[in-house]
Design an enzyme around this catalytic site. Structure first.
Site, short mmCIF file in Angstrom:
data_model
loop_
_atom_site.label_atom_id
_atom_site.label_comp_id
_atom_site.label_asym_id
_atom_site.label_seq_id
_atom_site.Cartn_x
_atom_site.Cartn_y
_atom_site.Cartn_z
CD GLU A 1 -3.32 -2.78 7.47
OE1 GLU A 1 -2.20 -2.95 6.99
OE2 GLU A 1 -4.01 -1.78 7.22
CG ASN B 1 -1.66 1.25 1.46
OD1 ASN B 1 -1.76 2.08 0.56
ND2 ASN B 1 -2.22 1.41 2.65
CD GLU C 1 -2.75 5.38 7.04
OE1 GLU C 1 -2.72 5.47 5.80
OE2 GLU C 1 -1.83 4.87 7.70
CE LYS D 1 0.21 3.32 4.87
NZ LYS D 1 0.16 3.47 6.31
CB SER E 1 5.45 -2.21 11.92
OG SER E 1 5.09 -0.87 12.21
N GLY F 1 2.83 1.83 10.83
CA GLY F 1 3.83 2.89 10.69
C GLY F 1 4.60 3.21 11.96
CG HIS G 1 -5.67 1.71 5.41
ND1 HIS G 1 -5.22 2.65 6.29
CD2 HIS G 1 -4.63 0.86 5.20
CE1 HIS G 1 -3.96 2.39 6.60
NE2 HIS G 1 -3.57 1.30 5.95
C1 PEP Z 1 -0.65 0.02 6.24
O1 PEP Z 1 -0.85 1.21 6.28
O2 PEP Z 1 -1.47 -0.71 5.68
C2 PEP Z 1 0.57 -0.49 6.85
C3 PEP Z 1 0.56 -1.74 7.23
O3 PEP Z 1 1.62 0.38 7.02
P1 PEP Z 1 3.08 0.03 7.59
O4 PEP Z 1 3.51 -1.27 6.95
O5 PEP Z 1 3.93 1.17 7.18
O6 PEP Z 1 2.94 -0.13 9.06
#
Ligand code: PEP
Length: 252
Positions: A164, A10, A95, A12, A209, A170, A93
């Protein structure tokens, strides 16, 4: 890993046409590991160019609108994504849920809109840190699944779920393998209740992460059938290592 691993990046709000070189390099890495299904979700502006630039991997959207067309400034419909060469959409997601106030009902409508256009869909769920600390993680995720999963008639074979934990996105922090396994088992049970036998074929991705150093371990947790990767999907170097880790899980 019982199901074919699905490794999804992703991007973003990152990437311009100059970054397509990374997507091409990721595409070449995916070609070296046919046991793994690899996909990238770039910003809308890159969907068409990326879909034309790659051969092995699927390209998808990070969101789609629930309606097929209309006066929705700034939004993109599932049919428009498909027209641009997308093969799937991420919905729900954290976000989007947090920064755009998207609730479960809207997430479900978006998922069903994507499926209706022939796209695959990745439905994201996950608890906040406060919810985990309060011992509510599984209840929160169960409630998100109950409200966000598309109906059984909508095309279950094109549905994936991404677990998630919001606090892991992040941040460089990840849950323990026991906690990942426990949540993925709970999600699997929910999928069986919602979809019957077809629920066993829904891939459950872990996200939060994931990186080159921890992917092999996380992909070995119970009921983990892939990963949704943010930051570490932006370069071919780190994302290819995650693809290779998934291949190692299948090939041994
Ligand atoms: C995400 O936003 O879907 C995600 C998993 O981000 P990150 O891997 O940077 O934690």
């Amino acid at each position: 890993m019982a199901l074919r691993p699905y490794i999804v990046g992703n991007w973003k709000m990152n990437g311009t046409r100059a970054t397509l070189a990374e997507a091409r390099a990721i595409d070449r890495a995916a070609a070296r590991h046919p046991a793994v299904e690899v996909a990238l979700a770039p910003p809308f502006t890159l969907v068409m160019a990326m879909a034309e630039a790659v051969q092995e991997i699927a390209v998808g959207g990070q969101d789609c609108h629930a309606k097929p067309s209309g006066a929705f400034t700034g939004d993109v419909a599932a049919a428009q994504l498909a027209d641009a060469g997308a093969r799937f959409a991420i919905v729900g997601h954290s976000e989007r849920r947090t920064l755009h106030g998207e609730g479960d009902g809207l997430v479900r409508a978006k998922a069903e809109a994507a499926l209706a256009e022939g796209l695959g869909v990745i439905v994201c769920v996950g608890e906040t840190e406060a919810e985990r600390d309060a011992g509510q993680a599984e209840a929160v995720v169960a409630s998100q699944l109950a409200g966000s999963l598309p109906g059984a008639e909508a095309g279950v074979e094109r549905v994936s779920v991404a677990y998630e934990p919001v606090w892991a996105i992040g941040t460089g922090r990840v849950p323990s393998l026991d906690d990942v396994g426990a949540m993925h088992r709970a999600i699997r049970a929910h999928l069986a209740a919602a979809y019957g036998a077809a629920g066993a074929g829904v891939r459950i991705l872990y996200g939060g992460s994931v990186n080159a150093a921890n992917a092999l371990e996380l992909l070995g947790a119970d009921e983990v059938s892939g990963a949704l990767v943010g930051g570490a999907s932006l370069t071919a170097e780190s994302f290819s290592a995650i693809i290779a880790a998934a291949a190692q899980r299948v090939e041994g």
